[in-house]
Design a protein around this motif. Structure first.
Motif, PDB file in Angstrom:
ATOM      1  N   TYR A 180       0.836  -1.205   0.000  1.00  0.00           N
ATOM      2  CA  TYR A 180       0.000   0.000   0.000  1.00  0.00           C
ATOM      3  C   TYR A 180       0.875   1.261   0.000  1.00  0.00           C
ATOM      4  O   TYR A 180       0.647   2.194  -0.773  1.00  0.00           O
ATOM      5  CB  TYR A 180      -0.929  -0.016   1.206  1.00  0.00           C
ATOM      6  N   ALA A 181       1.883   1.286   0.879  1.00  0.00           N
ATOM      7  CA  ALA A 181       2.768   2.455   0.963  1.00  0.00           C
ATOM      8  C   ALA A 181       3.538   2.658  -0.340  1.00  0.00           C
ATOM      9  O   ALA A 181       3.807   3.802  -0.735  1.00  0.00           O
ATOM     10  CB  ALA A 181       3.741   2.286   2.125  1.00  0.00           C
ATOM     11  N   VAL A 186       0.748   4.173  -2.977  1.00  0.00           N
ATOM     12  CA  VAL A 186       0.072   5.450  -2.708  1.00  0.00           C
ATOM     13  C   VAL A 186       0.667   6.604  -3.524  1.00  0.00           C
ATOM     14  O   VAL A 186      -0.089   7.409  -4.078  1.00  0.00           O
ATOM     15  CB  VAL A 186       0.052   5.754  -1.192  1.00  0.00           C
ATOM     16  N   PRO A 187       1.987   6.740  -3.657  1.00  0.00           N
ATOM     17  CA  PRO A 187       2.499   7.851  -4.468  1.00  0.00           C
ATOM     18  C   PRO A 187       2.154   7.723  -5.963  1.00  0.00           C
ATOM     19  O   PRO A 187       2.085   8.719  -6.673  1.00  0.00           O
ATOM     20  CB  PRO A 187       4.020   7.786  -4.282  1.00  0.00           C
ATOM     21  N   LEU A 188       1.905   6.505  -6.417  1.00  0.00           N
ATOM     22  CA  LEU A 188       1.642   6.293  -7.841  1.00  0.00           C
ATOM     23  C   LEU A 188       0.171   6.462  -8.201  1.00  0.00           C
ATOM     24  O   LEU A 188      -0.146   6.906  -9.308  1.00  0.00           O
ATOM     25  CB  LEU A 188       2.106   4.891  -8.247  1.00  0.00           C
ATOM     26  N   THR A 202      -4.130   6.951  -6.362  1.00  0.00           N
ATOM     27  CA  THR A 202      -4.844   7.499  -5.203  1.00  0.00           C
ATOM     28  C   THR A 202      -4.871   6.471  -4.073  1.00  0.00           C
ATOM     29  O   THR A 202      -4.652   5.277  -4.304  1.00  0.00           O
ATOM     30  CB  THR A 202      -6.290   7.852  -5.600  1.00  0.00           C
ATOM     31  N   PRO A 203      -5.143   6.903  -2.840  1.00  0.00           N
ATOM     32  CA  PRO A 203      -5.228   5.939  -1.731  1.00  0.00           C
ATOM     33  C   PRO A 203      -6.283   4.851  -1.971  1.00  0.00           C
ATOM     34  O   PRO A 203      -6.061   3.682  -1.641  1.00  0.00           O
ATOM     35  CB  PRO A 203      -5.584   6.804  -0.528  1.00  0.00           C
ATOM     36  N   ALA A 257      -4.805   2.422  -4.433  1.00  0.00           N
ATOM     37  CA  ALA A 257      -3.796   1.573  -3.799  1.00  0.00           C
ATOM     38  C   ALA A 257      -4.462   0.481  -2.973  1.00  0.00           C
ATOM     39  O   ALA A 257      -4.033  -0.679  -3.000  1.00  0.00           O
ATOM     40  CB  ALA A 257      -2.874   2.419  -2.927  1.00  0.00           C
TER      41      ALA A 257
END
Length: 133
Positions: free
Chosen positions: A32-33, A36-38, A40-41, A44
């Protein structure tokens, strides 16, 4: 001695299960972490759920294949010489579990509705046989 060994085995199994659960949750958080940058939450989270579903599906297919290969190997064994009523009943329950549950429920309801007949059948099976002359 035997009781202690059983308890130690159960404790070891519980520790292994807990470690496996912690590992799976940690891997899910790490994925998940990473995502997330790639995306949306929510995206992810959806990808993590899809990966988990894929892993479960693959594990299920592997388990089904093992069961099927075991079942095929057991069906190749020659049948016993005599008629084994208990073995046949166990085989039917394994092959058709839903039907077996339905038949068990029907037999239980029948036994509750006809206690006299149930008592007679139970007595026939439980009474000792008279000595043969």
């Amino acid at each position: 001695m035997m009781f202690e060994k059983t308890l130690m085995t159960l404790a070891a199994a519980a520790a292994i299960a807990a470690a496996a659960a912690v590992s799976v949750v940690s891997a899910a958080f790490a994925l998940y972490a990473l995502l997330v940058p790639l995306v949306t939450p929510a995206g992810a989270a959806a990808i993590v759920a899809a990966v988990a579903a894929l892993i479960v599906a693959i594990a299920g297919m592997i388990a089904a294949r093992k069961v099927e290969s075991h079942r095929a190997a057991s069906h190749q064994a020659p049948p016993p010489a005599g008629f084994d009523m208990t073995g046949r009943i166990v085989e039917i329950v394994r092959e058709r579990p839903i039907m077996s549950i339905g038949l068990g429920l029907a037999a239980g309801i029948f036994a509750l509705k006809n206690p006299g007949l149930t008592a007679t059948v139970a007595k026939a099976f439980l009474d000792p046989k008279p000595p043969q002359r």
